[in-house]
Design an enzyme around this catalytic site. Structure first.
Site, PDB file in Angstrom:
ATOM      1  N   GLU A 205       0.808  -1.215   0.000  1.00  0.00           N
ATOM      2  CA  GLU A 205       0.000   0.000   0.000  1.00  0.00           C
ATOM      3  C   GLU A 205       0.842   1.268   0.000  1.00  0.00           C
ATOM      4  O   GLU A 205       0.353   2.357   0.302  1.00  0.00           O
ATOM      5  CB  GLU A 205      -0.970  -0.029   1.181  1.00  0.00           C
ATOM      6  N   LYS A 339     -15.633  -1.307   1.757  1.00  0.00           N
ATOM      7  CA  LYS A 339     -14.868  -1.827   0.621  1.00  0.00           C
ATOM      8  C   LYS A 339     -15.871  -2.396  -0.380  1.00  0.00           C
ATOM      9  O   LYS A 339     -16.545  -3.384  -0.088  1.00  0.00           O
ATOM     10  CB  LYS A 339     -13.908  -2.929   1.077  1.00  0.00           C
ATOM     11  N   LYS A 390      -9.469   5.820   3.152  1.00  0.00           N
ATOM     12  CA  LYS A 390      -8.258   5.056   3.460  1.00  0.00           C
ATOM     13  C   LYS A 390      -7.750   4.489   2.140  1.00  0.00           C
ATOM     14  O   LYS A 390      -8.357   3.577   1.581  1.00  0.00           O
ATOM     15  CB  LYS A 390      -8.614   3.939   4.445  1.00  0.00           C
TER      16      LYS A 390
END
Length: 430
Positions: A205, A339, A390
Site C-alpha cells: 500500500e 470496501k 483510506k
C-alpha cells in the site's frame, strides 16, 4: 438514448501483478464507463466471493477468466436494453442472476465490475462527474485521508504484526493541504528510517515496511517523523491503526499470537494494550482490533475505548448490512470500513453507509491492498459525504490515483468544498 448496447470484460493486472477484472459498458448514445476491480490480501471470512480460476499453470491459479466469461456470456445478454441510469434495478438484477448469498456463482469481482462500469457510463451519458451522479447536488465533503505509512502484517514481509500504521491530517484547512502534510510526513519518515539504518522499501500500500523492535516502535517512529516534518502530533495530525487481528488470531487456543514480538495475548490483554497505546500516543482510530468472530472482545473494546476512539469494523462487518446490523444491536464498534468488493454492488455499498450513519456510526471508504488505476472510491467518498478515505501512502500510482482524483474534485467544487478535519469524528468525545 441511455440504453445499454454493449458490455465487455477482460482480464487485466492489479498492483501486485495478479489478474483482475475490467469491465466496459457502452450506451446507445455513446455513453461509456470502465471499471477495474480491486483485490484484498487479508480478507474477511464473510466477504463476497472473489472468483479465481484455480489453474496452477496460469497466474499460479489466480486467473479470472471464469469471472470474465461470466460477464461476457451470462451478465451481458441480460444487461442489453437496460436504461443505464437504473442503477438500483441493474444491481438487483445482478444479485438475482447470481442467486447466492455470497455471490459465489458469478463472482463478486464480475458483478462489481459491471455495477461500477454502469454507474460510470450513466455519469458519462449525463455529462456530470461520477461523484455528483452517485450523490446528487449535496456531494461536497472532501475526506480526511487515512494514510498508511508503515506497513506490517499481510501487507509486508517484515516482523511487524499490526498491519497498518496511519496518519490523519485532521488539522488541515482543506484536502489539498491535508495531502501536502501527509506527503511531507511520508518523506520525513523515510529520512528517520534511513538515519536508523532501517529499510525504506515500500509494501503493497505504498508505506514503508521496516523491521522494528516492537509494534509500539512503529508509533514512536511515526511521531518522530511528524515532529521532524514540522507538525504537532495530536493537534494537527492524529494516528490510526489497522490491526487486522484475525490474521494473528489462533482459533485453536482463542488467543492472539504477536509473533513479531514473541507474545501471546488474550482478548482482554489486547484491549489493555490498545488502551495503553491510546494513553501514550494520539491514536484516534483502531480497525479490527480483535478477530472478526471475537464479538465479546469487540464489545469489551467498545466499552473501554468507544467514546474516545473510532473503532472500525472491516473483517467484522465486511460492508454487509446484516453484519453491521448485528454490530449495532450488540453495541460493537462505532464505525464501518467500506470496501466495495466485499459486498459486490454499489447499491449494497450505499445501503451499508446509510445504515451506519443512521446508527451514529462513521463510515471510512477504503481501497484494497491489490489496487488498480481506477479511482472510483474517491468519488464514492465525496458522493456519500463520508468524511474519511483510506487509500494508502502518497506513494505508488495505484494509491496516488485516488488522491489526485480528490484534488480534481476539490477544484471542481471550488468554494462549496468542505473539509471537516477533527469534526469528522462526530461520535467521539474529542
Amino acid at each position: 438514448m441511455p440504453y445499454i448496447v454493449d458490455v465487455y470484460a477482460r482480464e487485466v493486472l492489479d498492483s501486485r501483478g495478479n489478474p483482475t477484472v475490467e469491465v466496459e459498458v457502452y450506451t446507445e448514445s455513446g455513453g461509456f464507463g470502465r471499471a477495474l476491480v480491486p483485490s484484498g490480501a487479508s480478507t474477511g471470512e464473510y466477504e463476497a466471493v472473489e472468483l479465481r480460476d484455480g489453474d496452477k499453470d496460469r497466474y499460479l491459479g489466480k486467473g479470472v477468466l471464469t469471472a470474465v466469461n461470466n460477464v461476457n456470456e451470462i451478465i451481458a445478454p441480460e444487461l442489453l436494453g437496460f436504461d443505464v441510469t437504473e442503477q438500483v434495478a441493474i444491481d438487483k438484477m445482478l444479485i438475482e442472476l447470481d442467486g447466492t448469498e455470497n455471490k459465489g456463482k458469478l463472482g463478486a469481482n464480475a458483478i462489481l465490475g459491471v455495477s461500477i462500469a454502469v454507474a460510470r457510463a450513466a455519469a458519462d451519458f449525463l455529462q456530470i462527474p461520477l461523484y455528483q451522479y452517485l450523490g446528487g447536488f449535496n456531494s461536497k465533503t472532501l475526506p480526511v485521508p487515512m494514510m498508511n505509512i508503515v506497513n506490517g502484517g499481510e501487507h509486508a514481509d517484515n516482523n511487524v504484526d499490526i498491519q497498518e500504521f496511519m496518519i490523519m491530517p485532521v488539522g488541515a484547512p482543506n484536502f489539498r493541504e491535508a495531502l501536502r502534510m501527509g506527503a511531507q510526513i511520508f518523506h520525513s519518515l523515510k529520512s528517520v528510517l534511513s538515519a536508523k539504518g532501517l529499510n525504506t522499501a515500500v509494501g503493497d500500500e505504498g508505506g514503508f515496511a521496516p523491521n522494528l523492535g516492537s509494534n509500539e516502535e512503529a508509533l514512536q517512529t511515526i511521531v518522530e517523523a511528524i515532529e521532524k516534518a514540522g507538525f504537532k502530533p495530536g493537534e494537527e495530525v492524529k494516528l490510526a491503526m489497522d490491526a487486522a487481528s484475525s490474521e494473528f488470531y489462533n482459533k485453536e487456543d482463542g488467543k492472539y499470537h504477536l509473533s513479531g514480538e514473541g507474545v501471546v495475548k488474550t482478548s482482554a490483554e489486547m484491549v489493555d494494550w490498545y488502551e495503553d497505546m491510546v494513553s501514550k500516543y494520539p491514536i484516534i482510530s483502531i480497525e479490527d482490533g480483535l478477530d472478526e468472530n471475537d464479538w465479546e472482545g469487540h464489545k469489551l473494546l467498545t466499552e473501554r475505548l468507544g467514546s474516545k476512539v473510532q473503532l472500525v469494523g472491516d473483517d467484522l462487518f465486511v460492508t454487509n448490512t446484516k453484519k453491521l446490523s448485528e454490530g449495532i444491536k450488540n453495541g460493537v464498534g462505532n464505525s464501518i470500513l467500506i470496501k466495495v468488493n466485499q459486498i459486490g454492488t454499489l447499491t449494497e455499498t450505499f445501503d451499508a453507509i446509510e445504515m451506519a450513519k443512521r446508527a451514529g456510526y462513521t463510515a471510512v471508504i477504503s481501497h484494497r491492498s491489490g489496487e488498480t488505476e481506477d479511482s472510483t472510491i474517491a468519488d464514492i467518498a465525496v458522493a456519500t459525504n463520508a468524511g474519511q478515505i483510506k487509500t494508502g501512502a502518497p506513494s505508488r500510482t495505484d494509491r496516488v490515483a485516488k488522491y489526485n482524483q480528490l484534488l480534481r474534485i476539490e477544484d471542481q467544487l471550488a468554494e462549496t468544498a468542505q473539509y471537516h478535519g477533527i469534526e469528522t469524528f462526530y461520535n467521539l468525545n474529542k
